[in-house]
Design an enzyme around this catalytic site. Structure first.
Site, short mmCIF file in Angstrom:
data_model
loop_
_atom_site.label_atom_id
_atom_site.label_comp_id
_atom_site.label_asym_id
_atom_site.label_seq_id
_atom_site.Cartn_x
_atom_site.Cartn_y
_atom_site.Cartn_z
N ASP A 174 0.85 -1.23 0.00
CA ASP A 174 0.03 -0.10 -0.08
C ASP A 174 0.92 1.42 -0.07
O ASP A 174 1.98 1.43 0.55
CB ASP A 174 -0.78 -0.06 1.16
CG ASP A 174 -2.31 0.79 0.96
OD1 ASP A 174 -2.06 2.07 0.71
OD2 ASP A 174 -3.37 0.32 1.21
N ASN A 175 0.53 2.33 -0.77
CA ASN A 175 1.27 3.51 -0.60
C ASN A 175 0.70 4.70 0.28
O ASN A 175 0.91 5.70 0.50
CB ASN A 175 1.32 4.15 -2.08
CG ASN A 175 0.02 4.73 -2.57
OD1 ASN A 175 -1.29 4.25 -2.13
ND2 ASN A 175 0.01 5.39 -3.66
N GLY A 179 -5.36 4.74 2.05
CA GLY A 179 -5.18 3.68 3.28
C GLY A 179 -4.51 4.31 4.27
O GLY A 179 -4.07 5.20 4.27
N LYS A 232 -3.22 5.43 -14.20
CA LYS A 232 -2.00 4.70 -14.25
C LYS A 232 -1.93 3.77 -13.24
O LYS A 232 -1.43 2.62 -13.36
CB LYS A 232 -0.79 5.71 -13.76
CG LYS A 232 -0.55 6.83 -14.90
CD LYS A 232 0.91 7.74 -14.20
CE LYS A 232 2.19 6.99 -13.99
NZ LYS A 232 3.12 7.77 -13.36
N LYS A 246 1.83 -14.06 -13.44
CA LYS A 246 2.40 -14.80 -14.30
C LYS A 246 3.84 -15.39 -14.04
O LYS A 246 4.08 -16.80 -14.42
CB LYS A 246 2.65 -14.05 -15.67
CG LYS A 246 3.39 -14.78 -17.07
CD LYS A 246 3.46 -13.81 -18.22
CE LYS A 246 4.22 -14.55 -19.29
NZ LYS A 246 4.51 -13.54 -20.21
N TYR A 286 -11.83 6.83 -13.41
CA TYR A 286 -11.98 5.59 -12.61
C TYR A 286 -12.69 4.50 -13.23
O TYR A 286 -12.36 3.27 -13.28
CB TYR A 286 -12.85 5.87 -11.21
CG TYR A 286 -13.21 4.86 -10.40
CD1 TYR A 286 -11.85 4.09 -9.76
CD2 TYR A 286 -14.36 4.44 -10.20
CE1 TYR A 286 -12.24 2.78 -8.73
CE2 TYR A 286 -14.44 3.35 -9.23
CZ TYR A 286 -13.45 2.55 -8.54
OH TYR A 286 -13.72 1.70 -7.83
#
Length: 466
Positions: A174-175, A179, A232, A246, A286
């Protein structure tokens, strides 16, 4: 849905323990020798809440698809309805015994914060927990290594709580744009938990078995604050996490949104409806960001055989929701608690459906562990006009204030303001696929969820957090 008691060693509570009961008040001594507040320890008044079918809600989750995610509801409530502090030092003491502590079952009080609050100068002395909440002990080979992006957010933190209590290894990315560390601080230092400050628009490497990709601001004020960054996050963040899935052969779940349907011309909205979206409006960063994230997800699925799951989340509410993020539920509750005018945009005839966060977490876990690769709507079919919902919130706030003996609460008026651009007129999910494929349907009534959220916000206001 399975209502049996979850088999969690040292975590399960018996039915007798969960019954609402009154107990004597316990005096908590201040570790620095000054007078402290008396802390009332009583079982949660919500413990015997009944679901839509009239059955007592003892556990959340179920044993489905080979993954047992059942957790006693009181064990979860002890994490988000826990007191910010339990000992007040000085002349005045906030009414924590009536606003917070009474929601903590006696069995779980040892795992609460022991911080000290000084009302005289409005300061707080933080401390680490004396003991972590008990988690299920499972063999290392059965532990999932789970990565949760956006795990410090509203929904992410509840998902993290559930996965931790189940005994799995959880890493939160989380940045902290929207949050907060406080939502998951009770797990910091736990051997099964790791929290990393990182922005998903940058590549990240880790070994994992499952990826819950929740990272993206979801409320209009936050995602419109920096529209380019929101896009982004939706594209580059999803690209990076799909690349990680992946490489590690992890199963990948993305939390998409009902906003992919835009202002729908079909009601209710099934998963095969393509939507009606303005690609250049103020909400497009969004809406279109999530649509391209879904496109990217299925690109990796078809081209690189990545196991993917897509959850389209409809309006969700519950504790830890940012009180000032501009969403209708938090707006109405905070305004009503303060006795302020409740703001209704337009004439209030637009409709919304609201689901409680525990139902959503159930749906996400069921979907992750199922074999369903198509998009799945996760939401509550109970539909309200915004005006009806405002009246319901006002009535429930009034009931809570009356229950708590508040005499000076002023019943607020509902006022109308101009409708925001591109605000959808109708929003209700068709959850047929979730019911048929996942065996999932909402258990919590909107009224039950609102009352719990009102008490959560009221507790936070009493302790000065909001």
């Amino acid at each position: 849905m399975d209502q049996s008691t979850a088999k969690l060693p040292s975590l399960s509570l018996s039915i007798d323990q969960l019954k609402v009961k009154r107990q004597d008040t316990l005096s908590v001594s201040s570790p620095i020798g000054r007078p402290s507040s008396a802390l009332s320890l009583r079982s949660s008044p919500f413990a015997m809440s009944q679901d839509k079918q009239g059955k007592d809600i003892v556990n959340v989750g179920a044993n489905k698809f080979g993954f047992d995610c059942r957790v006693p509801i009181d064990n979860l409530r002890a994490l988000y309805l826990r007191p910010h502090y339990v000992t007040a030092v000085g002349e005045a003491t906030p009414p924590l015994d009536e606003t917070i502590s009474r929601f903590i079952p006696d069995d779980l009080v040892d795992y609460q914060s022991k911080s000290l609050f000084y009302p005289k100068d409005n300061t707080i002395s933080y401390t680490t927990l004396s003991r972590f909440p008990p988690v299920k002990l499972i063999p290392h080979a059965d532990q999932k290594r789970v990565l949760v992006t956006g795990g410090a957010g509203f929904v992410g933190s509840h998902l993290v709580d559930r996965l931790m209590l189940l005994g799995h290894q959880v890493t939160v990315l989380d940045n902290f744009f929207t949050g907060s560390k406080t939502t998951i601080s009770h797990w910091v230092g736990h051997p099964n938990f790791e929290m990393i400050r990182h922005d998903v628009v940058e590549p990240f490497m880790i070994e994992c078995d499952q990826i819950y990709h929740l990272a993206c601001p979801a409320s209009p004020p936050h995602y419109q604050y920096n529209a380019v960054k929101t896009l982004k996050t939706s594209f580059m963040g999803t690209l990076n996490m799909l690349g990680l899935a992946k490489r590690t052969k992890a199963r990948f779940l993305i939390t998409s949104t009902s906003e992919v349907y835009g202002d729908p011309e079909v009601h209710p909205q099934p998963e095969d409806y393509w939507g009606h979206v303005n690609p250049i409006g103020p909400r497009a960063c969004y809406d279109e960001g999530k649509r391209v994230a879904e496109t990217l997800t299925y690109g990796f699925h078809r081209q690189d055989n990545v196991e993917v799951r897509v959850a389209r989340i409809f309006n969700t509410f519950g504790p830890r929701m940012n009180p000032y993020d501009g969403r209708v539920v938090s707006n109405f509750i905070i305004q009503a608690l303060k006795g302020e005018e409740m703001t209704c945009y337009g004439d209030g005839s637009q409709t919304r459906s609201f689901q409680y966060v525990h139902d959503l977490v159930d749906g996400l876990i069921f979907l992750m562990n199922s074999n369903e690769t198509r998009p799945v709507n996760i939401g509550n079919g109970d539909e309200f006009t915004i005006l009806q919902f405002a009246s319901l919130v006002r009535d429930i706030v009034g009931k809570v204030q009356e229950d708590d003996g508040v005499k000076d609460w002023k019943r607020p008026e509902i006022v109308h303001k101009p409708m925001p651009t591109d605000d959808p007129q109708m929003r209700r999910p068709d959850t047929t696929r979730a019911k048929e494929v996942l065996g999932w349907q909402p258990r919590w009534t909107v009224k039950m969820g609102i009352e719990e959220m009102v008490r959560y916000y009221k507790a936070k206001m009493a302790e000065g957090s909001i």
